[in-house]
Motif scaffolding. Structure first.
Motif, PDB file in Angstrom:
ATOM      1  N   LYS A 193      54.637  77.006  12.037  1.00 46.05           N
ATOM      2  CA  LYS A 193      55.453  75.946  11.454  1.00 46.05           C
ATOM      3  C   LYS A 193      56.545  75.510  12.426  1.00 46.05           C
ATOM      4  O   LYS A 193      56.932  76.243  13.325  1.00 46.05           O
ATOM      5  N   LYS A 194      57.050  74.310  12.206  1.00 52.24           N
ATOM      6  CA  LYS A 194      58.046  73.731  13.104  1.00 52.24           C
ATOM      7  C   LYS A 194      59.308  74.574  13.242  1.00 52.24           C
ATOM      8  O   LYS A 194      59.961  74.534  14.269  1.00 52.24           O
ATOM      9  N   ASP A 195      59.659  75.333  12.214  1.00 51.96           N
ATOM     10  CA  ASP A 195      60.882  76.126  12.301  1.00 51.96           C
ATOM     11  C   ASP A 195      60.673  77.484  12.974  1.00 51.96           C
ATOM     12  O   ASP A 195      61.616  78.234  13.171  1.00 51.96           O
ATOM     13  N   ASP A 196      59.441  77.767  13.364  1.00 54.28           N
ATOM     14  CA  ASP A 196      59.129  79.013  14.071  1.00 54.28           C
ATOM     15  C   ASP A 196      59.485  78.850  15.555  1.00 54.28           C
ATOM     16  O   ASP A 196      59.209  77.809  16.148  1.00 54.28           O
ATOM     17  N   ASN A 197      60.068  79.864  16.154  1.00 58.38           N
ATOM     18  CA  ASN A 197      60.430  79.803  17.568  1.00 58.38           C
ATOM     19  C   ASN A 197      59.216  79.604  18.471  1.00 58.38           C
ATOM     20  O   ASN A 197      59.335  79.086  19.575  1.00 58.38           O
ATOM     21  N   LYS A 198      58.047  79.993  18.008  1.00 58.25           N
ATOM     22  CA  LYS A 198      56.838  79.856  18.818  1.00 58.25           C
ATOM     23  C   LYS A 198      56.245  78.446  18.742  1.00 58.25           C
ATOM     24  O   LYS A 198      55.261  78.157  19.418  1.00 58.25           O
ATOM     25  N   TYR A 199      56.842  77.581  17.965  1.00 55.32           N
ATOM     26  CA  TYR A 199      56.338  76.213  17.830  1.00 55.32           C
ATOM     27  C   TYR A 199      56.331  75.479  19.169  1.00 55.32           C
ATOM     28  O   TYR A 199      55.491  74.613  19.413  1.00 55.32           O
ATOM     29  N   ILE A 200      57.219  75.841  20.070  1.00 59.37           N
ATOM     30  CA  ILE A 200      57.257  75.204  21.385  1.00 59.37           C
ATOM     31  C   ILE A 200      55.925  75.350  22.098  1.00 59.37           C
ATOM     32  O   ILE A 200      55.486  74.471  22.821  1.00 59.37           O
ATOM     33  N   TYR A 201      55.236  76.479  21.868  1.00 62.27           N
ATOM     34  CA  TYR A 201      53.933  76.689  22.501  1.00 62.27           C
ATOM     35  C   TYR A 201      52.881  75.732  21.952  1.00 62.27           C
ATOM     36  O   TYR A 201      51.972  75.323  22.682  1.00 62.27           O
ATOM     37  N   VAL A 202      53.006  75.369  20.691  1.00 62.31           N
ATOM     38  CA  VAL A 202      52.100  74.385  20.092  1.00 62.31           C
ATOM     39  C   VAL A 202      52.326  73.032  20.756  1.00 62.31           C
ATOM     40  O   VAL A 202      51.365  72.353  21.142  1.00 62.31           O
TER      41      VAL A 202
ATOM     42  N   ASN B  57      42.811  78.554  25.398  1.00 60.28           N
ATOM     43  CA  ASN B  57      43.670  79.270  24.452  1.00 60.28           C
ATOM     44  C   ASN B  57      45.048  78.633  24.326  1.00 60.28           C
ATOM     45  O   ASN B  57      45.593  78.547  23.226  1.00 60.28           O
ATOM     46  N   ILE B  58      45.592  78.166  25.424  1.00 61.10           N
ATOM     47  CA  ILE B  58      46.901  77.506  25.368  1.00 61.10           C
ATOM     48  C   ILE B  58      46.792  76.184  24.610  1.00 61.10           C
ATOM     49  O   ILE B  58      47.627  75.877  23.755  1.00 61.10           O
ATOM     50  N   GLU B  59      45.772  75.418  24.889  1.00 64.10           N
ATOM     51  CA  GLU B  59      45.597  74.138  24.202  1.00 64.10           C
ATOM     52  C   GLU B  59      45.352  74.323  22.706  1.00 64.10           C
ATOM     53  O   GLU B  59      45.712  73.464  21.911  1.00 64.10           O
ATOM     54  N   ASN B  60      44.750  75.427  22.328  1.00 59.48           N
ATOM     55  CA  ASN B  60      44.451  75.691  20.919  1.00 59.48           C
ATOM     56  C   ASN B  60      45.518  76.532  20.231  1.00 59.48           C
ATOM     57  O   ASN B  60      45.308  76.980  19.102  1.00 59.48           O
ATOM     58  N   SER B  61      46.622  76.765  20.895  1.00 61.59           N
ATOM     59  CA  SER B  61      47.760  77.517  20.349  1.00 61.59           C
ATOM     60  C   SER B  61      47.409  78.956  19.982  1.00 61.59           C
ATOM     61  O   SER B  61      48.080  79.563  19.158  1.00 61.59           O
ATOM     62  N   SER B  62      46.377  79.507  20.581  1.00 60.88           N
ATOM     63  CA  SER B  62      46.068  80.901  20.296  1.00 60.88           C
ATOM     64  C   SER B  62      46.586  81.825  21.392  1.00 60.88           C
ATOM     65  O   SER B  62      46.469  83.034  21.296  1.00 60.88           O
ATOM     66  N   TYR B  63      47.190  81.240  22.409  1.00 64.53           N
ATOM     67  CA  TYR B  63      47.779  82.006  23.507  1.00 64.53           C
ATOM     68  C   TYR B  63      49.227  81.578  23.579  1.00 64.53           C
ATOM     69  O   TYR B  63      49.530  80.467  23.999  1.00 64.53           O
ATOM     70  N   GLN B  64      50.136  82.418  23.141  1.00 60.75           N
ATOM     71  CA  GLN B  64      51.510  81.970  22.957  1.00 60.75           C
ATOM     72  C   GLN B  64      52.501  82.627  23.905  1.00 60.75           C
ATOM     73  O   GLN B  64      53.618  82.960  23.523  1.00 60.75           O
ATOM     74  N   THR B  65      52.092  82.778  25.121  1.00 63.68           N
ATOM     75  CA  THR B  65      53.028  83.204  26.136  1.00 63.68           C
ATOM     76  C   THR B  65      52.501  82.756  27.494  1.00 63.68           C
ATOM     77  O   THR B  65      51.355  83.017  27.837  1.00 63.68           O
ATOM     78  N   PHE B  66      53.290  81.997  28.177  1.00 65.23           N
ATOM     79  CA  PHE B  66      52.982  81.589  29.539  1.00 65.23           C
ATOM     80  C   PHE B  66      54.294  81.206  30.191  1.00 65.23           C
ATOM     81  O   PHE B  66      55.304  80.988  29.529  1.00 65.23           O
ATOM     82  N   SER B  67      54.293  81.160  31.484  1.00 62.07           N
ATOM     83  CA  SER B  67      55.539  80.985  32.231  1.00 62.07           C
ATOM     84  C   SER B  67      55.831  79.523  32.558  1.00 62.07           C
ATOM     85  O   SER B  67      54.937  78.671  32.528  1.00 62.07           O
TER      86      SER B  67
END
Length: 78
Positions: free
Chosen positions: A4-13, A46-56
Motif C-alpha cells: 500500500k502507498k503508506d508502506d515504506n516499501k512502496y518506493i520499490y513499487v 523481480n524488480i519490475e514485478n515488485s517481488s524484489y524489494q531491495t536494490f541499491s
C-alpha cells in the motif's frame, strides 16, 4: 503481496514501474536491459514485478547511465 502507498516499501513499487516504463520506451526487453547493465534478467523481472524489494542506488545509476535517462525518472509517481 500487495504493498500500500503508506508502506515504506512502496518506493520499490514506484521504481519498478518506472524501470519497466523506461525499458519499454527504449524498446528493450528484460533480457536486453539485463545484458546492458550486467545483471541477471530475473533481477529485472523481480524488480519490475515488485517481488524484489531491495536494490541499491548504484543499480539505478547504472541503468540511468546506460539508457541516458536522469535518475529522477525512476521516482515519478503516476
Amino acid at each position: 503481496m500487495e504493498i500500500k502507498k503508506d508502506d515504506n516499501k512502496y518506493i520499490y513499487v514506484i521504481v519498478g514501474k518506472n524501470i519497466r516504463r523506461l525499458r519499454k520506451n527504449h524498446n528493450l526487453t528484460q533480457v536486453q536491459l539485463a545484458d546492458l547493465i550486467g545483471y541477471n534478467e530475473g533481477t529485472i523481472a523481480n524488480i519490475e514485478n515488485s517481488s524484489y524489494q531491495t536494490f541499491s542506488l548504484e543499480f539505478l545509476y547504472i541503468i540511468s547511465k546506460k539508457i541516458n535517462e536522469p535518475m529522477s525518472e525512476f521516482f515519478i509517481e503516476e
